[in-house]
Design a protein around this motif. Sequence first.
Motif, PDB file in Angstrom:
ATOM      1  N   ILE A  48       0.843  -1.205   0.000  1.00 36.42           N
ATOM      2  CA  ILE A  48       0.000   0.000   0.000  1.00 36.42           C
ATOM      3  C   ILE A  48       0.870   1.244   0.000  1.00 36.42           C
ATOM      4  N   ASP A  49       1.907   1.227   0.823  1.00 33.00           N
ATOM      5  CA  ASP A  49       2.807   2.376   0.922  1.00 33.00           C
ATOM      6  C   ASP A  49       3.478   2.664  -0.414  1.00 33.00           C
ATOM      7  N   ARG A  50       3.798   1.602  -1.172  1.00 27.61           N
ATOM      8  CA  ARG A  50       4.444   1.762  -2.473  1.00 27.61           C
ATOM      9  C   ARG A  50       3.451   2.015  -3.600  1.00 27.61           C
ATOM     10  N   GLY A  51       2.164   1.887  -3.320  1.00 32.47           N
ATOM     11  CA  GLY A  51       1.157   2.080  -4.345  1.00 32.47           C
ATOM     12  C   GLY A  51       1.194   1.004  -5.422  1.00 32.47           C
ATOM     13  N   ASP A  52       1.669  -0.191  -5.060  1.00 33.12           N
ATOM     14  CA  ASP A  52       1.792  -1.295  -6.006  1.00 33.12           C
ATOM     15  C   ASP A  52       0.580  -2.209  -5.831  1.00 33.12           C
ATOM     16  N   PHE A  53      -0.449  -2.015  -6.649  1.00 34.78           N
ATOM     17  CA  PHE A  53      -1.695  -2.745  -6.452  1.00 34.78           C
ATOM     18  C   PHE A  53      -1.632  -4.184  -6.952  1.00 34.78           C
ATOM     19  N   ASP A  54      -0.766  -4.474  -7.908  1.00 33.61           N
ATOM     20  CA  ASP A  54      -0.565  -5.867  -8.293  1.00 33.61           C
ATOM     21  C   ASP A  54       0.042  -6.641  -7.126  1.00 33.61           C
ATOM     22  N   ASP A  55       1.029  -6.017  -6.486  1.00 31.98           N
ATOM     23  CA  ASP A  55       1.666  -6.637  -5.323  1.00 31.98           C
ATOM     24  C   ASP A  55       0.679  -6.709  -4.158  1.00 31.98           C
ATOM     25  N   LEU A  56      -0.153  -5.678  -4.012  1.00 32.08           N
ATOM     26  CA  LEU A  56      -1.141  -5.669  -2.934  1.00 32.08           C
ATOM     27  C   LEU A  56      -2.099  -6.847  -3.081  1.00 32.08           C
ATOM     28  N   ARG A  57      -2.545  -7.118  -4.314  1.00 26.38           N
ATOM     29  CA  ARG A  57      -3.422  -8.261  -4.554  1.00 26.38           C
ATOM     30  C   ARG A  57      -2.760  -9.552  -4.069  1.00 26.38           C
ATOM     31  N   ASP A  58      -1.491  -9.730  -4.422  1.00 31.50           N
ATOM     32  CA  ASP A  58      -0.776 -10.945  -4.034  1.00 31.50           C
ATOM     33  C   ASP A  58      -0.561 -11.015  -2.529  1.00 31.50           C
ATOM     34  N   GLU A  59      -0.226  -9.877  -1.935  1.00 33.78           N
ATOM     35  CA  GLU A  59       0.037  -9.866  -0.490  1.00 33.78           C
ATOM     36  C   GLU A  59      -1.239 -10.102   0.312  1.00 33.78           C
ATOM     37  N   LEU A  60      -2.366  -9.580  -0.166  1.00 32.78           N
ATOM     38  CA  LEU A  60      -3.638  -9.854   0.508  1.00 32.78           C
ATOM     39  C   LEU A  60      -3.960 -11.348   0.433  1.00 32.78           C
TER      40      LEU A  60
END
Length: 266
Positions: A48-60
């Motif tokens: 979230i801090d990096r604004g990387d929503f592809d990564d956010l999807r994976d991390e969630l």
Amino acid sequence: MSTDIDRLLHIMARLRDPGRGCPWDVKQTFATIAPYTVEEAYEVADAIDRGDFDDLRDELGDLLLQVVFHARMAEEQGRFDFRDVVASICDKMERRHPHVFGDASVEDAEAQTVAWEEHKRREREGKGEDRSVLAGIGRGLAEWQRATKLQQRAARVGFDWPGIEPVIAKLHEEIDEVREELEAGADRDRLEDEIGDVLFVCVNLARHARVDFGAALRRANHKFERRFRRMEQLAAADGVDLATLALEQQDAYWDRAKAEEKSRSE
């Protein structure tokens, strides 16, 4: 959606199968998995801090897996299963939002925060639990988060600094006490105690300034890493190994890295 969840539950059940599962997954316990759960939550915050929503999807997804893992282990012990976890949070959210799912009303988000804590307090009392205003603050939190929550709770009954200036004064006082202990050759316990006071006041300072302590610390970490990496690059460009330089020479590269950032921002 239910099909996807069922697939995930099946995958976890298979991984935990003593006969055909994964040896690593089979041997895990609540205690051994807990650190991974915390780590995955921080990975979500980082994305979230990096604004990387592809990564956010994976991390969630990784974080959801942790919930499924704990639920599976509980199911194996006959305690509860994933559906019980879902039902529990659904019941809790409806119970603690009577202004949405009932006839109550709240003025704004701040009033809702107060109401939320009041609901939690009544629930604890109903269970015969600790009635202190500080009750229910998890010990598994990062210590800076726990410090913030302790301070916020105490502030609700008026135990708080009246403004930011007294907090700054207190910070100077605590730093002076650390200096005195160092000069006196204090042992590790004394230094840990006094440095802990400094950090606690720093959390208070961030709270009064309406700055998220974790976000501020992440920014400081990012800044340090960015500048240090640039120091290494500058030294390498000069054909120098940073580790072989005296501190004064390293500082010169640090100043160059800072100056570059400043010139870019102007």
